[in-house]
Design a protein around this motif. Sequence first.
Motif, short mmCIF file in Angstrom:
data_model
loop_
_atom_site.label_atom_id
_atom_site.label_comp_id
_atom_site.label_asym_id
_atom_site.label_seq_id
_atom_site.Cartn_x
_atom_site.Cartn_y
_atom_site.Cartn_z
N ASN A 230 0.87 -1.17 0.00
CA ASN A 230 0.00 0.00 0.00
C ASN A 230 0.92 1.24 0.00
O ASN A 230 1.59 1.51 0.99
CB ASN A 230 -0.90 -0.02 1.24
CG ASN A 230 -1.77 1.22 1.35
OD1 ASN A 230 -1.41 2.31 0.90
ND2 ASN A 230 -2.94 1.06 1.94
N ILE A 232 0.49 4.37 0.32
CA ILE A 232 0.33 5.41 1.36
C ILE A 232 0.90 4.89 2.68
O ILE A 232 1.61 5.61 3.38
CB ILE A 232 -1.14 5.84 1.53
CG1 ILE A 232 -1.75 6.23 0.18
CG2 ILE A 232 -1.22 7.01 2.49
CD1 ILE A 232 -3.18 6.72 0.27
N ASN A 233 0.57 3.65 3.04
CA ASN A 233 1.20 3.06 4.23
C ASN A 233 2.72 3.17 4.13
O ASN A 233 3.40 3.57 5.09
CB ASN A 233 0.86 1.56 4.37
CG ASN A 233 -0.57 1.31 4.84
OD1 ASN A 233 -1.46 2.10 4.60
ND2 ASN A 233 -0.78 0.19 5.51
N GLY A 310 3.57 19.03 2.38
CA GLY A 310 2.31 18.61 1.76
C GLY A 310 2.34 17.12 1.55
O GLY A 310 3.43 16.52 1.42
N ILE A 311 1.18 16.50 1.56
CA ILE A 311 1.11 15.05 1.33
C ILE A 311 -0.23 14.74 0.70
O ILE A 311 -1.23 15.39 1.01
CB ILE A 311 1.32 14.27 2.66
CG1 ILE A 311 1.61 12.79 2.41
CG2 ILE A 311 0.13 14.44 3.60
CD1 ILE A 311 2.21 12.07 3.62
N TRP A 312 -0.24 13.80 -0.22
CA TRP A 312 -1.51 13.47 -0.86
C TRP A 312 -1.45 12.08 -1.51
O TRP A 312 -0.40 11.63 -1.91
CB TRP A 312 -1.91 14.52 -1.90
CG TRP A 312 -1.03 14.63 -3.11
CD1 TRP A 312 -1.26 14.10 -4.36
CD2 TRP A 312 0.25 15.30 -3.21
NE1 TRP A 312 -0.22 14.41 -5.20
CE2 TRP A 312 0.71 15.14 -4.54
CE3 TRP A 312 1.03 16.02 -2.31
CZ2 TRP A 312 1.92 15.67 -4.98
CZ3 TRP A 312 2.24 16.56 -2.75
CH2 TRP A 312 2.67 16.38 -4.06
N GLY A 313 -2.62 11.45 -1.54
CA GLY A 313 -2.72 10.15 -2.18
C GLY A 313 -4.07 9.52 -1.86
O GLY A 313 -4.65 9.80 -0.82
N GLY A 314 -4.55 8.68 -2.77
CA GLY A 314 -5.78 7.93 -2.53
C GLY A 314 -7.01 8.80 -2.48
O GLY A 314 -7.08 9.85 -3.13
N TYR A 315 -7.98 8.34 -1.68
CA TYR A 315 -9.28 9.00 -1.64
C TYR A 315 -9.29 10.07 -0.57
O TYR A 315 -8.97 9.80 0.59
CB TYR A 315 -10.38 7.98 -1.36
CG TYR A 315 -11.75 8.60 -1.33
CD1 TYR A 315 -12.32 9.09 -2.50
CD2 TYR A 315 -12.45 8.75 -0.14
CE1 TYR A 315 -13.57 9.70 -2.49
CE2 TYR A 315 -13.70 9.34 -0.11
CZ TYR A 315 -14.25 9.81 -1.29
OH TYR A 315 -15.48 10.41 -1.28
N THR A 316 -9.67 11.29 -0.95
CA THR A 316 -9.63 12.39 0.00
C THR A 316 -10.97 13.13 0.07
O THR A 316 -11.04 14.23 0.61
CB THR A 316 -8.52 13.38 -0.36
OG1 THR A 316 -8.78 13.89 -1.67
CG2 THR A 316 -7.15 12.71 -0.36
N VAL A 323 -10.11 1.93 -1.28
CA VAL A 323 -9.13 1.85 -2.35
C VAL A 323 -7.73 1.71 -1.76
O VAL A 323 -7.42 2.24 -0.69
CB VAL A 323 -9.23 3.12 -3.24
CG1 VAL A 323 -8.82 4.37 -2.45
CG2 VAL A 323 -8.39 2.99 -4.50
N ILE A 324 -6.91 0.93 -2.43
CA ILE A 324 -5.46 0.98 -2.20
C ILE A 324 -4.89 1.72 -3.40
O ILE A 324 -4.97 1.23 -4.53
CB ILE A 324 -4.85 -0.43 -2.07
CG1 ILE A 324 -5.34 -1.07 -0.77
CG2 ILE A 324 -3.32 -0.37 -2.08
CD1 ILE A 324 -4.83 -2.48 -0.54
#
Lengths: 464, 464
Positions: A230, A232-233, A310-316, A323-324
């Motif tokens: 994953n 984000i993990n 800043g950080i971003w990924g996946g469903y926000t 979702v993975i």
Amino acid sequence: MLPVDSVLAHADRHFEESVSRLCDLLRIPSVSTDPAYAGEVRRAAEWMRAELAGLGFEATIRDTPMHPMVVAHHPGPGGDGPHLLYYGHYDVQPPEPLELWTSPPFEPAIVEAERGRRVVARGAVDDKGQVMTFLEAFRAWVAVHGTLPVRVTVLLEGEEETGSPSLVPFLKANREELKADVCVITDTNAWDIDTPAVTTRLRGMLYTEVTLHGPSRDLHSGLYGGMVLNPINALARLLGGLHDADGRVQVPGFYDGIEDPSAEELAMWRGLGFDEAAFLGGVGLATPMGEAGRMALERLWSRPTADINGIWGGYTGEGSKTVIAAQASAKVSFRLVAGQEPMAVLDGFRRFLEERKPADARIELRHFGASPAYRVEPGSRFLRAALDGMGDVFDRPAVLVGSGGSIPVATYVRKELGYDSLLVGFGLEDDRIHSPNEKFELRCLHNGIRSHVAMLGRFAALGG
Amino acid sequence: MLPVDSVLAHADRHFEESVSRLCDLLRIPSVSTDPAYAGEVRRAAEWMRAELAGLGFEATIRDTPMHPMVVAHHPGPGGDGPHLLYYGHYDVQPPEPLELWTSPPFEPAIVEAERGRRVVARGAVDDKGQVMTFLEAFRAWVAVHGTLPVRVTVLLEGEEETGSPSLVPFLKANREELKADVCVITDTNAWDIDTPAVTTRLRGMLYTEVTLHGPSRDLHSGLYGGMVLNPINALARLLGGLHDADGRVQVPGFYDGIEDPSAEELAMWRGLGFDEAAFLGGVGLATPMGEAGRMALERLWSRPTADINGIWGGYTGEGSKTVIAAQASAKVSFRLVAGQEPMAVLDGFRRFLEERKPADARIELRHFGASPAYRVEPGSRFLRAALDGMGDVFDRPAVLVGSGGSIPVATYVRKELGYDSLLVGFGLEDDRIHSPNEKFELRCLHNGIRSHVAMLGRFAALGG
């Protein structure tokens, strides 16, 4: 040696005229970020050129692709004394939101407050008020002695508030004309209203963007979760390991080449009585973070950092989506101090990511900026002269301070013109630069003029 | 006992008519997510009702706030045998993108392929083709014996593809009418075309959103960096610690109450010959993640997970912005297995965050969903009967499998109606449900009809 006391006395006697001239300049809405004000920016440049010409400078307006530079030369008394370059900017930030101003931003108001009178206007301190501190010092010298005590070049920029796009090309193109021994930049703060300061440390910066790629597409977390990478993990784990429990940055080689501040410097900082609780309390916090075993000013001025900006990924969006994500990204920046080489830190960060990333992860690393820290050696004779000059007019001695932020012009001057800068300014922390009701204490304006008068005398005394 | 062989023979003889009826149903574009198709959804419900009525069911259309339910009752032969509820859905996903279909999605095409004929159409398998497996089995029983061998209620939903908003209210409002001993849900996959399966494990889920609050406003990373809590750094560190090096979730009490699969179950899974490399390779990966020391199917079916499904905070545009954000957020979900109580996991996660967060951080924790895992005990007599029934018609014995995803209806039936569900379906992994060119192998349709015929016989044999 031309005597200085008579110059100080002249500056004192004519201070109200200095205030009045500052107000004239503040009435010109030279907002550099808004093309609608381009004519006003040029009018401010022309105002500055005329003032300098009136003081005996050979003063010119120099066009750039955006807003003009003002360049002016004064030969001084002749002889082999030092040659100073004074830098400032005559453009200002936009005044919005207008409704928060207590008086119109381009109608300067002289207001009585707890520390005496202040002028309230956009640009009052940043940087028109500060520029006027050296312009009025020049005026007093010329009025009393018919000349400046040293050779002076002035460079005033009209694009500082838009990121100075023309500055480096202009420095490159005019290296010969802008030759000098040292640059005086008046765009920083005093330590407090009674304590002058020279900023001798500016942190540098490396700004990166990391993307961690995992599966070839977004996956259903039910059908794949527990068996696949994953991203984000993985990115959280990687970046969560940027610091150890003591707040030390774990990038290999990160601290290589960094020297601790001298005992003298630390003692000076300790003596400043920095109010850590008030500093943190002002932004709703109570507990200092960062490296264990270092006092606050040391952390802010002389130690490097690693911050995720800043950080971003996946469903926000709202609610849930199982979702993975195929990838995750972050902006990671490092504030750098003297001794650190930005590209070496970038290499170290790449190693950090590659060595710690999980199997199957692919790292993409970009960088958007890389500037080394700026530091003036405490032994510099120009620095000594500046400190002595301020010591002549203030009751308290001037202190050497640092700034966590960047003042790119100092770096550009060193790189393109080959000499150091003295960051000597008279603003205060509460001057509300870039905000509504920007102000400049007239006491600061006055002490600034007096300081520049005295510093010019001290620079002249250095001789050749 | 009514003999089963003659029913199977009848189903075989009339299989082409079964295919033809499925095609009739597939021609109705019952897309439940698009209000423009509401009339078509109702037409499909009416088609189902008429079919069931034709088989001797007392069949009704039941309005809901959105799309209707079809409810039908068949008394069976009388006596005290078991009472079965069959669940399926007659709505379908939208067919877009249309240009990727090789034939129009609502004009079913019979195509010859490597495993014999298949029907290509939207809903071919999900769930119209699957619903027809039990409808055609009913038809064969009624044709041969004039009755079904057990008492049967049918519940067909028209909102499954839009999240079943009316299902729970409908179950609550019609508890008496929907009483039965066990529910048969035909909406899952076989293990492979030759190996029937009953899905006895569905992972549950807890879906949360964490926000970590730090400074009272966004800060300049130069002026504050190295002295203040950076919420993105802190969130990365917190969530980066969700797993240990062995892939074990670190939430306190997370594994409490979980039992390992039985040796028999593990042996069965091992015997399935799951191709881990192909599973991972299909999504561009090579290395299994998750808990060390567990085989792939165990991780996917019987072990809980923690996945960050989304993360955001600070500056996420192009280039750089030197900000320390006031807060950072993430979506964190947990796939749960039997023995885990979702609210206990939520409490544990809250403790995990509170115990590990840095000073000055404030944690906000919301949750959007919390459903326990679903598990049918391997000892269930209905499960035995289903396995035996499939064993009657397949060469290979049926296997017990799990699913990482959720099938909420099983949970709802247990909660609202108080009985278990048997998830017995005949789809294949490559059927392209929800995608262009959805298909159903006619061999699967045929085996599905035969399986339901045999299972009905086995259920009848259980007696009262």
